[in-house]
Scaffold this motif. Structure first.
Motif, PDB file in Angstrom:
ATOM      1  N   UNK A 337       0.802  -1.207   0.133  1.00 21.71           N
ATOM      2  CA  UNK A 337      -0.182   0.134  -0.074  1.00 21.71           C
ATOM      3  C   UNK A 337       0.954   1.249  -0.018  1.00 21.71           C
ATOM      4  N   UNK A 338       0.632   2.012  -1.066  1.00 24.69           N
ATOM      5  CA  UNK A 338       1.197   3.483  -1.043  1.00 24.69           C
ATOM      6  C   UNK A 338       0.212   4.576  -0.732  1.00 24.69           C
ATOM      7  N   UNK A 339       0.663   5.577  -0.019  1.00 30.17           N
ATOM      8  CA  UNK A 339       0.060   6.669   0.237  1.00 30.17           C
ATOM      9  C   UNK A 339       0.986   7.656   0.102  1.00 30.17           C
ATOM     10  N   UNK A 340       0.800   8.834  -0.938  1.00 28.35           N
ATOM     11  CA  UNK A 340       1.472  10.078  -1.350  1.00 28.35           C
ATOM     12  C   UNK A 340       2.877   9.352  -1.664  1.00 28.35           C
ATOM     13  N   UNK A 341       3.027   8.396  -2.411  1.00 25.80           N
ATOM     14  CA  UNK A 341       4.154   7.649  -2.916  1.00 25.80           C
ATOM     15  C   UNK A 341       5.005   7.055  -1.748  1.00 25.80           C
ATOM     16  N   UNK A 342       4.763   6.954  -0.892  1.00 22.66           N
ATOM     17  CA  UNK A 342       5.267   6.363   0.440  1.00 22.66           C
ATOM     18  C   UNK A 342       4.473   4.908   0.560  1.00 22.66           C
ATOM     19  N   UNK A 343       5.478   3.978   1.024  1.00 15.88           N
ATOM     20  CA  UNK A 343       4.861   2.562   1.481  1.00 15.88           C
ATOM     21  C   UNK A 343       4.689   2.631   2.638  1.00 15.88           C
ATOM     22  N   UNK A 344       3.301   2.431   3.039  1.00 14.73           N
ATOM     23  CA  UNK A 344       2.891   2.252   4.441  1.00 14.73           C
ATOM     24  C   UNK A 344       2.428   0.950   4.849  1.00 14.73           C
ATOM     25  N   UNK A 345       2.011   0.110   3.965  1.00 19.36           N
ATOM     26  CA  UNK A 345       1.463  -1.314   4.644  1.00 19.36           C
ATOM     27  C   UNK A 345       2.160  -2.419   3.637  1.00 19.36           C
ATOM     28  N   UNK A 346       2.471  -3.793   4.154  1.00 21.92           N
ATOM     29  CA  UNK A 346       2.913  -4.703   3.354  1.00 21.92           C
ATOM     30  C   UNK A 346       2.103  -5.733   3.763  1.00 21.92           C
ATOM     31  N   UNK A 347       1.403  -6.697   2.991  1.00 24.77           N
ATOM     32  CA  UNK A 347       0.627  -8.021   3.005  1.00 24.77           C
ATOM     33  C   UNK A 347       0.913  -8.948   2.058  1.00 24.77           C
ATOM     34  N   UNK A 348       1.449 -10.160   2.702  1.00 19.70           N
ATOM     35  CA  UNK A 348       1.651 -11.119   1.813  1.00 19.70           C
ATOM     36  C   UNK A 348       1.171 -12.532   2.412  1.00 19.70           C
ATOM     37  N   UNK A 349       0.287 -12.826   1.796  1.00 15.85           N
ATOM     38  CA  UNK A 349      -0.558 -14.273   2.152  1.00 15.85           C
ATOM     39  C   UNK A 349      -0.850 -15.284   1.459  1.00 15.85           C
ATOM     40  N   UNK A 350      -1.617 -16.551   1.980  1.00 22.52           N
ATOM     41  CA  UNK A 350      -1.968 -17.541   0.990  1.00 22.52           C
ATOM     42  C   UNK A 350      -3.452 -17.724   1.598  1.00 22.52           C
ATOM     43  N   UNK A 351      -4.407 -17.044   1.057  1.00 27.66           N
ATOM     44  CA  UNK A 351      -5.531 -17.065   1.472  1.00 27.66           C
ATOM     45  C   UNK A 351      -6.352 -18.410   1.158  1.00 27.66           C
ATOM     46  N   UNK A 352      -6.989 -19.248   2.061  1.00 29.02           N
ATOM     47  CA  UNK A 352      -7.697 -20.351   1.786  1.00 29.02           C
ATOM     48  C   UNK A 352      -9.123 -19.989   1.202  1.00 29.02           C
ATOM     49  N   UNK A 353      -9.432 -20.560   0.043  1.00 29.27           N
ATOM     50  CA  UNK A 353     -10.638 -20.258  -0.481  1.00 29.27           C
ATOM     51  C   UNK A 353     -11.109 -21.502  -1.198  1.00 29.27           C
ATOM     52  N   UNK A 354     -11.683 -22.557  -0.348  1.00 26.76           N
ATOM     53  CA  UNK A 354     -11.981 -24.022  -0.795  1.00 26.76           C
ATOM     54  C   UNK A 354     -12.700 -23.988  -1.860  1.00 26.76           C
ATOM     55  N   UNK A 355     -13.917 -23.312  -1.864  1.00 23.72           N
ATOM     56  CA  UNK A 355     -15.044 -23.741  -3.018  1.00 23.72           C
ATOM     57  C   UNK A 355     -14.801 -22.636  -4.043  1.00 23.72           C
ATOM     58  N   UNK A 356     -13.580 -21.837  -4.371  1.00 21.52           N
ATOM     59  CA  UNK A 356     -13.718 -21.022  -5.275  1.00 21.52           C
ATOM     60  C   UNK A 356     -12.930 -21.663  -6.527  1.00 21.52           C
ATOM     61  N   UNK A 357     -13.176 -21.100  -7.776  1.00 19.82           N
ATOM     62  CA  UNK A 357     -12.832 -21.533  -8.970  1.00 19.82           C
ATOM     63  C   UNK A 357     -11.268 -20.971  -9.462  1.00 19.82           C
ATOM     64  N   UNK A 358     -10.422 -21.608  -9.787  1.00 21.83           N
ATOM     65  CA  UNK A 358      -9.318 -20.954  -9.992  1.00 21.83           C
ATOM     66  C   UNK A 358      -9.158 -20.423 -11.590  1.00 21.83           C
ATOM     67  N   UNK A 359      -8.552 -19.477 -11.372  1.00 21.16           N
ATOM     68  CA  UNK A 359      -8.314 -18.885 -12.858  1.00 21.16           C
ATOM     69  C   UNK A 359      -8.954 -17.669 -13.227  1.00 21.16           C
ATOM     70  N   UNK A 360      -9.894 -17.302 -12.398  1.00 22.72           N
ATOM     71  CA  UNK A 360     -10.775 -16.067 -12.738  1.00 22.72           C
ATOM     72  C   UNK A 360      -9.927 -14.672 -12.495  1.00 22.72           C
ATOM     73  N   UNK A 361      -9.794 -13.635 -13.420  1.00 25.00           N
ATOM     74  CA  UNK A 361      -9.284 -12.626 -13.244  1.00 25.00           C
ATOM     75  C   UNK A 361      -9.754 -11.948 -11.981  1.00 25.00           C
ATOM     76  N   UNK A 362      -8.858 -11.116 -11.551  1.00 25.45           N
ATOM     77  CA  UNK A 362      -9.275  -9.949 -10.452  1.00 25.45           C
ATOM     78  C   UNK A 362     -10.266  -8.923 -11.014  1.00 25.45           C
ATOM     79  N   UNK A 363     -11.331  -8.621 -10.294  1.00 23.32           N
ATOM     80  CA  UNK A 363     -12.376  -7.691 -10.816  1.00 23.32           C
ATOM     81  C   UNK A 363     -12.051  -6.469  -9.877  1.00 23.32           C
ATOM     82  N   UNK A 364     -12.143  -5.173 -10.190  1.00 22.86           N
ATOM     83  CA  UNK A 364     -11.949  -3.934  -9.385  1.00 22.86           C
ATOM     84  C   UNK A 364     -13.469  -3.330  -9.445  1.00 22.86           C
ATOM     85  N   UNK A 365     -13.936  -3.224  -8.221  1.00 26.03           N
ATOM     86  CA  UNK A 365     -15.027  -2.334  -8.280  1.00 26.03           C
ATOM     87  C   UNK A 365     -15.327  -1.231  -7.572  1.00 26.03           C
TER      88      UNK A 365
END
Length: 365
Positions: A337-365
């Protein structure tokens, strides 16, 4: 008559099957305030799920029915359910109460006549205050207790002693009441109180919301994290509940910064949502593995390092990106996460989504 007899026999034979399905049990070891893993036993290969707040945590039991479910540390007294499924079919659930291994007393004022808190279930608590002694037992399930005193606490100090089920003395703690009037006068000028993850007072420098993090140092810490490596430090602002996270938990996964201030997360077992807020822009890259060490880290100045971005006020919707060796679906993702071009947060995880379908492109809403 013969048809009626056959029908009755069929119904009688069907009843035990339904009863057995309804009575499927799940055994769970006690969960304490510092627990990061829930252990228990159910039927082999059953899916085990815990929903804590808006977040879901899942795993599968092994061939012997044993399971280990990783969760964040929870506060004493909190309750949630562990549910088990056979495929998509719900089987049973068990209510979990977060316990304390020692004793925890709730804050009380000078005008209070009652002291409340938590101890180990069934343990005895003795309170000595204003030259009077009172005793009670912690409840058998939650470990909660309350003691009614004959007079208000006043400025006296309470000595609270803990005894086990056999009456053996364990330890004593002392608590003083707070003054509501002075607290109201000082609440606007009083400095925020901080504690560490184990509840101890924190007196070091607390980073501000807009203070930049040293991304290269964080990346080095994450990349050096082996599978069993687990280093977690939390600084909590008690007045708002926000927390500055510095946590690493193996294979390059972890958090750094005021995560909850800048980003909300939610999951429904098929999708994972990330909502950017408070003026931040989230740059993300996904991975087809849970080992995030030395994978691309989003840099807002280098488009080759990220797949897309989520501006403040927007929400990103993500599907799983890979399956594990146990045939479970996961989303591997890195977010900076960047705010005013400064790095303020870092988040690196492997989220478990058991029932999800693999390969669907991210959607920004």
């Amino acid at each position: 008559m013969k048809r009626f007899f056959i029908l009755v026999m069929c119904l009688c034979m069907a009843v035990p099957i339904n009863v057995c399905a309804a009575n499927q049990k799940i055994k769970v070891n006690p969960v304490y305030q510092n627990s990061k893993v829930i252990k228990g036993k159910t039927k082999k290969r059953y899916r085990v799920q815990a929903k804590i707040g808006k977040k879901k945590y899942q795993t599968k039991a092994d061939r012997k029915g044993n399971f280990r479910l990783r969760i964040p540390k929870q506060s004493v007294g909190k309750s949630f359910y562990i549910k088990v499924y056979r495929g998509k079919r719900y089987i049973s659930k068990k209510k979990i109460h977060v316990l304390t291994k020692s004793i925890k007393v709730q804050k009380f004022s000078t005008k209070n006549k009652m002291i409340k808190g938590y101890a180990r279930p069934g343990y005895r608590i003795k309170v000595t205050m204003n030259h009077k002694s009172y005793q009670t037992k912690a409840s058998k399930v939650k470990g909660s207790f309350k003691i009614q005193m004959k007079r208000p606490a006043g400025n006296a100090t309470a000595k609270i002693s803990l005894y086990n089920k056999k009456g053996k003395y364990i330890k004593s703690v002392k608590y003083s009441a707070y003054n509501k009037k002075s607290n109201k006068k000082d609440q606007n000028t009083k400095k925020a109180q901080y504690t560490t993850a184990d509840g101890k007072k924190y007196t070091g420098k607390v980073p501000g919301f807009d203070d930049p993090i040293h991304l290269s140092a964080v990346e080095k810490q994450m990349n050096e994290a082996g599978m069993e490596y687990d280093d977690s430090k939390t600084i909590i602002e008690t007045s708002s509940g926000r927390a500055f996270m510095n946590a690493t938990s193996g294979h390059g996964q972890g958090y750094y910064g005021w995560i909850s201030y800048y980003m909300d997360t939610e999951s429904d077992n098929q999708w994972q949502w990330y909502h950017a807020k408070n003026g931040i822009t989230l740059y993300y890259s996904t991975a087809t593995t849970g080992d995030l060490r030395n994978t691309p880290t989003p840099d807002c100045n280098d488009p080759t390092t990220y797949e897309g971005k989520i501006k403040s006020g927007q929400t990103g919707k993500f599907a799983p990106t890979y399956k594990s060796s146990r045939d479970l679906s996961y989303l591997g993702i890195k977010i900076v996460g960047y705010k005013n071009q400064k790095t303020v947060i870092y988040y690196a995880v492997s989220e478990q989504l058991m029932a999800g379908k693999i390969g669907i492109a991210p959607q920004i809403q």
